[in-house]
Design an enzyme around this catalytic site. Sequence first.
Site, short mmCIF file in Angstrom:
data_model
loop_
_atom_site.label_atom_id
_atom_site.label_comp_id
_atom_site.label_asym_id
_atom_site.label_seq_id
_atom_site.Cartn_x
_atom_site.Cartn_y
_atom_site.Cartn_z
N HIS A 43 0.69 -1.49 0.20
CA HIS A 43 -0.32 -0.32 0.30
C HIS A 43 0.51 1.18 -0.10
CE1 HIS A 43 1.53 -0.27 4.43
NE2 HIS A 43 1.08 1.05 3.93
N HIS A 126 5.88 6.04 -0.81
CA HIS A 126 6.47 4.75 -1.58
C HIS A 126 5.77 4.13 -1.34
CE1 HIS A 126 6.98 5.33 2.62
NE2 HIS A 126 6.68 4.50 3.51
P1 ATP Z 1 5.32 -2.97 11.41
O1 ATP Z 1 5.36 -1.83 12.37
O2 ATP Z 1 4.67 -4.05 12.57
O3 ATP Z 1 6.41 -3.88 11.69
P2 ATP Z 1 4.00 -1.72 9.61
O4 ATP Z 1 5.24 -0.16 10.14
O5 ATP Z 1 3.93 -2.14 8.19
O6 ATP Z 1 4.66 -2.51 10.76
P3 ATP Z 1 2.97 0.05 11.37
O7 ATP Z 1 3.32 -0.01 12.36
O8 ATP Z 1 1.12 0.42 11.87
O9 ATP Z 1 2.74 -1.08 10.35
O10 ATP Z 1 2.08 1.13 9.83
C1 ATP Z 1 1.42 1.25 9.46
C2 ATP Z 1 2.03 2.08 7.92
O11 ATP Z 1 2.16 3.67 8.44
C3 ATP Z 1 3.18 1.30 6.97
O12 ATP Z 1 2.91 1.75 5.38
C4 ATP Z 1 4.21 2.71 8.13
O13 ATP Z 1 5.17 2.34 7.38
C5 ATP Z 1 3.12 4.24 8.41
N1 ATP Z 1 3.58 4.84 9.11
C6 ATP Z 1 3.30 3.80 10.71
N2 ATP Z 1 4.18 5.09 11.31
C7 ATP Z 1 4.82 6.42 10.75
C8 ATP Z 1 5.12 7.20 11.50
N3 ATP Z 1 5.31 7.31 11.76
N4 ATP Z 1 5.05 7.58 10.36
C9 ATP Z 1 3.90 8.17 8.54
N5 ATP Z 1 4.41 6.50 8.55
C10 ATP Z 1 3.74 5.57 9.57
#
Ligand code: ATP
Length: 176
Positions: A43, A126
């Site tokens: 996504h 991205h």
């Molecule tokens: P995990 O954290 O378990 O490794 P993940 O990063 O895919 O998995 P989430 O942390 O729930 O899952 O994030 C969901 C989405 O939001 C992902 O696309 C992640 O890159 C993005 N994301 C997470 N934290 C941030 C942030 N602080 N700022 C911008 N985007 C974020």
Amino acid sequence: MNKSRSESMRLFYALWPDDDTRDALVKLQVHVTGKRSRPENLHLTLAFLGEQPLSLLPALESLMHKLPSEPIALVIDIFGYFRRAEIAWAGPSEVPPPLTELHRSLQEELRSNEIFFDDTAQFRPHVTLARKAAPPATIAFPPLSWQANRFTLVQSTTSPSGVEYRILHELCFRKI
Ligand code: ATP
Ligand code: MG
């Protein structure tokens, strides 16, 4: 699950790929190392909300309907790398103005609804292809055209098998 956890959800807004785009993104994953994102998880994040109270869901859904709603022509044509996070990604070398506008107006709506979200980082659209990755080699690939028309509010949960996403609300952008 304790009370506070069950009353909140980890949420984000994203553009969700159609099946053909997803297949094409999966093909790009052969060029990256590390722990590849599962195909169903691919996504493009528009805003990360983090833990939010369940009571906010109606507002989070309805604000989606106030935003620009034309399909966004994306050309995924570069690999990129977030060094500190060790994330290898694919994305557009040029950010189309309608994407900038959707991102900007989403942030504006969130702010006017006094909803907290992480707006510290500059928007670098991205699709994460792999984590714990090495920098991708610079490989040219045929640009991938994505008519992004699935705008989603997504719940993120972590299970022993990895992160799982569930679409809670979706808008389908149509050409006018
Ligand atoms: P995990 O954290 O378990 O490794 P993940 O990063 O895919 O998995 P989430 O942390 O729930 O899952 O994030 C969901 C989405 O939001 C992902 O696309 C992640 O890159 C993005 N994301 C997470 N934290 C941030 C942030 N602080 N700022 C911008 N985007 C974020
Ligand atoms: Mg994360």
